[in-house]
Design an enzyme around this catalytic site. Sequence first.
Site, PDB file in Angstrom:
ATOM      1  N   HIS A   1      51.506  25.894  32.940  1.00  0.00           N
ATOM      2  CA  HIS A   1      50.471  26.473  32.068  1.00  0.00           C
ATOM      3  C   HIS A   1      51.113  27.131  30.836  1.00  0.00           C
ATOM      4  O   HIS A   1      50.696  26.905  29.702  1.00  0.00           O
ATOM      5  CB  HIS A   1      49.672  27.516  32.861  1.00  0.00           C
ATOM      6  CG  HIS A   1      48.594  28.198  32.087  1.00  0.00           C
ATOM      7  ND1 HIS A   1      47.301  27.757  32.059  1.00  0.00           N
ATOM      8  CD2 HIS A   1      48.622  29.301  31.293  1.00  0.00           C
ATOM      9  CE1 HIS A   1      46.565  28.565  31.280  1.00  0.00           C
ATOM     10  NE2 HIS A   1      47.350  29.507  30.809  1.00  0.00           N
ATOM     11  N   GLU A   2      52.123  27.925  31.075  1.00  0.00           N
ATOM     12  CA  GLU A   2      52.747  28.631  29.938  1.00  0.00           C
ATOM     13  C   GLU A   2      53.453  27.657  29.000  1.00  0.00           C
ATOM     14  O   GLU A   2      53.460  27.840  27.795  1.00  0.00           O
ATOM     15  CB  GLU A   2      53.713  29.704  30.441  1.00  0.00           C
ATOM     16  CG  GLU A   2      53.122  30.719  31.418  1.00  0.00           C
ATOM     17  CD  GLU A   2      51.786  31.340  30.983  1.00  0.00           C
ATOM     18  OE1 GLU A   2      51.017  31.758  31.845  1.00  0.00           O
ATOM     19  OE2 GLU A   2      51.517  31.389  29.782  1.00  0.00           O
TER      20      GLU A   2
ATOM     21  N   TYR B   1      38.992  30.091  30.856  1.00  0.00           N
ATOM     22  CA  TYR B   1      39.937  29.124  31.437  1.00  0.00           C
ATOM     23  C   TYR B   1      39.197  27.959  32.083  1.00  0.00           C
ATOM     24  O   TYR B   1      39.441  26.793  31.790  1.00  0.00           O
ATOM     25  CB  TYR B   1      40.797  29.807  32.514  1.00  0.00           C
ATOM     26  CG  TYR B   1      41.723  30.878  32.020  1.00  0.00           C
ATOM     27  CD1 TYR B   1      41.255  32.128  31.662  1.00  0.00           C
ATOM     28  CD2 TYR B   1      43.087  30.629  31.909  1.00  0.00           C
ATOM     29  CE1 TYR B   1      42.112  33.111  31.192  1.00  0.00           C
ATOM     30  CE2 TYR B   1      43.954  31.610  31.457  1.00  0.00           C
ATOM     31  CZ  TYR B   1      43.448  32.842  31.105  1.00  0.00           C
ATOM     32  OH  TYR B   1      44.309  33.820  30.650  1.00  0.00           O
TER      33      TYR B   1
ATOM     34  N   GLU C   1      42.770  29.107  26.110  1.00  0.00           N
ATOM     35  CA  GLU C   1      42.944  29.005  27.560  1.00  0.00           C
ATOM     36  C   GLU C   1      42.283  27.786  28.179  1.00  0.00           C
ATOM     37  O   GLU C   1      42.822  27.210  29.131  1.00  0.00           O
ATOM     38  CB  GLU C   1      42.436  30.289  28.234  1.00  0.00           C
ATOM     39  CG  GLU C   1      43.230  31.525  27.856  1.00  0.00           C
ATOM     40  CD  GLU C   1      44.725  31.433  28.183  1.00  0.00           C
ATOM     41  OE1 GLU C   1      45.501  32.261  27.702  1.00  0.00           O
ATOM     42  OE2 GLU C   1      45.122  30.513  28.935  1.00  0.00           O
TER      43      GLU C   1
ATOM     44  N   HIS D   1      50.954  26.178  26.701  1.00  0.00           N
ATOM     45  CA  HIS D   1      50.590  27.062  25.589  1.00  0.00           C
ATOM     46  C   HIS D   1      51.445  26.798  24.352  1.00  0.00           C
ATOM     47  O   HIS D   1      51.069  27.183  23.240  1.00  0.00           O
ATOM     48  CB  HIS D   1      50.747  28.526  25.994  1.00  0.00           C
ATOM     49  CG  HIS D   1      49.509  29.143  26.573  1.00  0.00           C
ATOM     50  ND1 HIS D   1      48.308  29.158  25.923  1.00  0.00           N
ATOM     51  CD2 HIS D   1      49.307  29.777  27.741  1.00  0.00           C
ATOM     52  CE1 HIS D   1      47.400  29.771  26.678  1.00  0.00           C
ATOM     53  NE2 HIS D   1      47.981  30.160  27.793  1.00  0.00           N
TER      54      HIS D   1
ATOM     55  N   GLY E   1      50.130  36.504  35.567  1.00  0.00           N
ATOM     56  CA  GLY E   1      50.949  35.445  36.157  1.00  0.00           C
ATOM     57  C   GLY E   1      52.049  35.023  35.217  1.00  0.00           C
ATOM     58  O   GLY E   1      53.198  34.824  35.586  1.00  0.00           O
ATOM     59  N   GLY E   2      51.701  34.903  33.956  1.00  0.00           N
ATOM     60  CA  GLY E   2      52.679  34.544  32.934  1.00  0.00           C
ATOM     61  C   GLY E   2      52.109  34.925  31.582  1.00  0.00           C
ATOM     62  O   GLY E   2      50.899  35.064  31.424  1.00  0.00           O
ATOM     63  N   MET E   3      52.999  35.090  30.633  1.00  0.00           N
ATOM     64  CA  MET E   3      52.550  35.322  29.240  1.00  0.00           C
ATOM     65  C   MET E   3      53.367  34.418  28.346  1.00  0.00           C
ATOM     66  O   MET E   3      54.588  34.402  28.418  1.00  0.00           O
ATOM     67  CB  MET E   3      52.737  36.794  28.842  1.00  0.00           C
ATOM     68  CG  MET E   3      52.256  37.088  27.430  1.00  0.00           C
ATOM     69  SD  MET E   3      50.497  36.721  27.208  1.00  0.00           S
ATOM     70  CE  MET E   3      50.483  36.171  25.502  1.00  0.00           C
ATOM     71  N   GLU E   4      52.677  33.649  27.533  1.00  0.00           N
ATOM     72  CA  GLU E   4      53.235  32.538  26.772  1.00  0.00           C
ATOM     73  C   GLU E   4      53.996  32.963  25.531  1.00  0.00           C
ATOM     74  O   GLU E   4      53.903  32.335  24.487  1.00  0.00           O
ATOM     75  CB  GLU E   4      52.127  31.561  26.396  1.00  0.00           C
ATOM     76  CG  GLU E   4      51.034  32.127  25.454  1.00  0.00           C
ATOM     77  CD  GLU E   4      49.847  32.748  26.158  1.00  0.00           C
ATOM     78  OE1 GLU E   4      49.957  33.130  27.351  1.00  0.00           O
ATOM     79  OE2 GLU E   4      48.788  32.853  25.507  1.00  0.00           O
TER      80      GLU E   4
ATOM     81  N   ASP F   1      40.373  43.244  26.724  1.00  0.00           N
ATOM     82  CA  ASP F   1      40.817  43.364  28.116  1.00  0.00           C
ATOM     83  C   ASP F   1      39.629  43.450  29.067  1.00  0.00           C
ATOM     84  O   ASP F   1      39.660  42.950  30.190  1.00  0.00           O
ATOM     85  CB  ASP F   1      41.675  44.627  28.306  1.00  0.00           C
ATOM     86  CG  ASP F   1      43.061  44.477  27.690  1.00  0.00           C
ATOM     87  OD1 ASP F   1      43.715  45.513  27.464  1.00  0.00           O
ATOM     88  OD2 ASP F   1      43.477  43.334  27.421  1.00  0.00           O
TER      89      ASP F   1
HETATM   90  C1  LIG Z   1      36.698  36.309  26.373  1.00  0.00           C
HETATM   91  C2  LIG Z   1      37.884  37.199  26.421  1.00  0.00           C
HETATM   92  C3  LIG Z   1      38.487  37.318  25.083  1.00  0.00           C
HETATM   93  C4  LIG Z   1      39.725  37.712  24.888  1.00  0.00           C
HETATM   94  C5  LIG Z   1      40.625  38.095  26.008  1.00  0.00           C
HETATM   95  C6  LIG Z   1      42.054  37.879  25.605  1.00  0.00           C
HETATM   96  C7  LIG Z   1      43.052  38.487  26.216  1.00  0.00           C
HETATM   97  C8  LIG Z   1      42.776  39.477  27.297  1.00  0.00           C
HETATM   98  C9  LIG Z   1      43.975  40.296  27.678  1.00  0.00           C
HETATM   99  O1  LIG Z   1      43.638  41.030  28.830  1.00  0.00           O
HETATM  100  C10 LIG Z   1      45.232  39.510  27.939  1.00  0.00           C
HETATM  101  C11 LIG Z   1      45.294  38.510  28.833  1.00  0.00           C
HETATM  102  C12 LIG Z   1      46.566  37.879  29.106  1.00  0.00           C
HETATM  103  C13 LIG Z   1      46.643  36.849  30.008  1.00  0.00           C
HETATM  104  C14 LIG Z   1      47.924  36.285  30.291  1.00  0.00           C
HETATM  105  C15 LIG Z   1      48.090  35.316  31.208  1.00  0.00           C
HETATM  106  C16 LIG Z   1      46.968  34.649  31.934  1.00  0.00           C
HETATM  107  O2  LIG Z   1      46.876  33.318  31.494  1.00  0.00           O
HETATM  108  C17 LIG Z   1      47.116  34.676  33.459  1.00  0.00           C
HETATM  109  C18 LIG Z   1      45.939  35.333  34.103  1.00  0.00           C
HETATM  110  C19 LIG Z   1      45.813  35.199  35.609  1.00  0.00           C
HETATM  111  C20 LIG Z   1      47.125  35.254  36.351  1.00  0.00           C
HETATM  112  O3  LIG Z   1      47.665  36.353  36.583  1.00  0.00           O
HETATM  113  O4  LIG Z   1      47.643  34.203  36.678  1.00  0.00           O
HETATM  114 ZN   LIG Z   2      47.013  30.966  29.432  1.00  0.00          ZN
END
Ligand SMILES: CC/C=C\C/C=C\C[C@@H](O)/C=C/C=C/C=C\[C@@H](O)CCCC(=O)O
Ligand SMILES: [Zn+2]
Length: 643
Positions: free
Chosen positions: A307-308, A397, A330, A311, A280-283, A389
């Site tokens: 949300h971003e 969250y 998160e 962050h 959805g977003g990356m901060e 991942d």
């Molecule tokens: C317990 C898991 C530990 C570490 C995982 C950390 C990162 C995982 C990696 O896949 C990256 C994630 C990035 C997320 C970015 C944005 C999210 O906040 C949004 C997710 C849902 C959406 O699309 O809105």
């Molecule tokens: Zn986030």
Amino acid sequence: MSHDAEARIGCTTDKSTLASVTAFSFKHLSLSLSVDFATKEIAGTATWTVIVAEAAEALVLDTTAGLAVTAATVNGHTVECRSLAPHECLGTPLAVPVPEAEREPGNELTVSLTYSTSPQSSALQWLPPAQTAGKQRPYMFSQCQAIHARALFPCADAPTCKFTYDAEVTVPAWATALMSAEPQGGPQEVPAGDGSTRRFAFQQDRPVPSYLVAVAVGELGSKRVGPRTTVWAEPCMVEAVAWEFGETERFIATAEDLTGHAYDWSRYDILCMPPSFPYGGMENPCLTFATPTLLAGDRSLANVICHEVAHGWTGNLVTNHTWEHFWLNEGWTRWLENRVLTRLSPHGEELYNFQMQESLTHLEEAVSQFGATSPLTALVPPLDGIDPDDAFSAVPYEKGSLALLNHLTSVAGGHAKFETFAKAYIAAYARRTLTSADFRAFFCEWCGKEGVDCSGVEWEKWLLEPGMPDRAMQAEASRDPTRSAEGVYDYPDTLGAKATQLVERWVSCPEGQFAAEEHFLESLLARSHKAGAPLLPLAALQRMDELYQLTATRNAELRCRWQRVCLCHRAAFIVPEVVDFVATVGRMKFVRPLYRELFAWEEQSAVAVRTFMQHRDGYHPICSKMLSADLKLDGKSAKKQRT
Ligand SMILES: CC/C=C\C/C=C\C[C@@H](O)/C=C/C=C/C=C\[C@@H](O)CCCC(=O)O
Ligand SMILES: [Zn+2]
């Protein structure tokens, strides 16, 4: 708390890196990169400034099998690097020899590496013109969270290693480069260049961890939408993006007031990405990357931008020490996002209560996806040998925010009191990292000073127990007079109650009278989709569609939820719509459940696989890998060696 439990919540050993994160202190990174769309490679130099903390024969950096280092110097001395044994999911570490004379603790090293990325780098997506909005130019962007930075540049790919950085990026003359940093002027001529390329310079003088280094290159336009915000997008998208995200400054200013801490980053720009962007977003600091699925046309999905923005304090300023403590990034950001939106909403605390119930739905879905006994549903999961991942879900969250932090809000004596804690927490940990044990200690110390009794908080259960939070555990410590005694999820959810009553009416009397204008439609659908909810008759679905135009909606959240409700009800008319949706977006929040639920419908399973095979190359590498595992197409698991 048991010794093992204490060890887990206080774990500072980063299981997701193979670099020398304790023997050296990483101070600054200089990147000089050229982006080549023809070869789908980035080539150049990464120059680290590090301080020796412990004498060591080599500086070990995270890289991947495909990242080729062709030359290296340490304080000007040429050295021969050596690739160490590759790890199943953590990449290929690189040993950079430290000349004996340079090994003294306290000594400053300049380590310069000449390298190039692989066309298959898991940190990058290279898009052909056909996958962009303008259809004229290719596009490239990075996504480094959690541990993909090692596929973009040699680094200590660990959140605890925060460093400043500068960069110069050479791109084709038609292209614009953007990074998670402050642009240093506009594009510059390439010295002795032939005019076919141009160069962009960047400076990030706030320390960031590797996962927050980001780059994007494409044909881009921009528009200023606030005192510290410019939106960027492909030229044909700029006006729509500028309008959709026009509230951004209100989010930033409200978050500053709530945290008591000025926004620490020089800018808050937004880059609206191509549809394949997997999140959805990356901060990314100074430059949030946002999915175009937020462009609902009515600003109804701008909560993701909120949300971003949040962050900027929780995650980017106060950072999880390792990925086991991801909920500190998160969970806190979801809390701050919801407090900001509550402040700005005409519904006030009713919105917060409503968001709480929505959070409960998301958490229940996430827990059921992994299974209620899965260690990955613990707030602090064990990540030994696990690709972050593969551990990613809504658990950190929702369990982190609207469960634990909300529980602690009750313990503290309500929202106003807890917001004073939040201010103290951010002030104490700004530009630092922390573990869950650090957080617990800080909360208990604050409670002691404030005369708050937190002795009843069952930290081991909250932090380490898999599954859904124990409701009895919450009730026992609930002290907030504005709430019922049953527990943190039993806030009076007046807004949600309307959605629940509406679902009941659709189930019991689908031919009844319903208003065409319905608020919180996504919630209505989510409540009709909850595990155990009564099935809606097909006639009701068709009537809902006629009334609310759900199949045709521009709102991606509604579109996904509606398609999932129809799949759950085995309504065959939705299948072509699902195929069309997953073929046009790459956001995992949408495509993963849709593919899984289409695949789970026996008669449509082949459609799911065929559709994926047809579109897999258009998805981001992370998304393609996860979908391949969801559809059982990659053998054992999704833990492929990084490239
Ligand atoms: C317990 C898991 C530990 C570490 C995982 C950390 C990162 C995982 C990696 O896949 C990256 C994630 C990035 C997320 C970015 C944005 C999210 O906040 C949004 C997710 C849902 C959406 O699309 O809105
Ligand atoms: Zn986030």
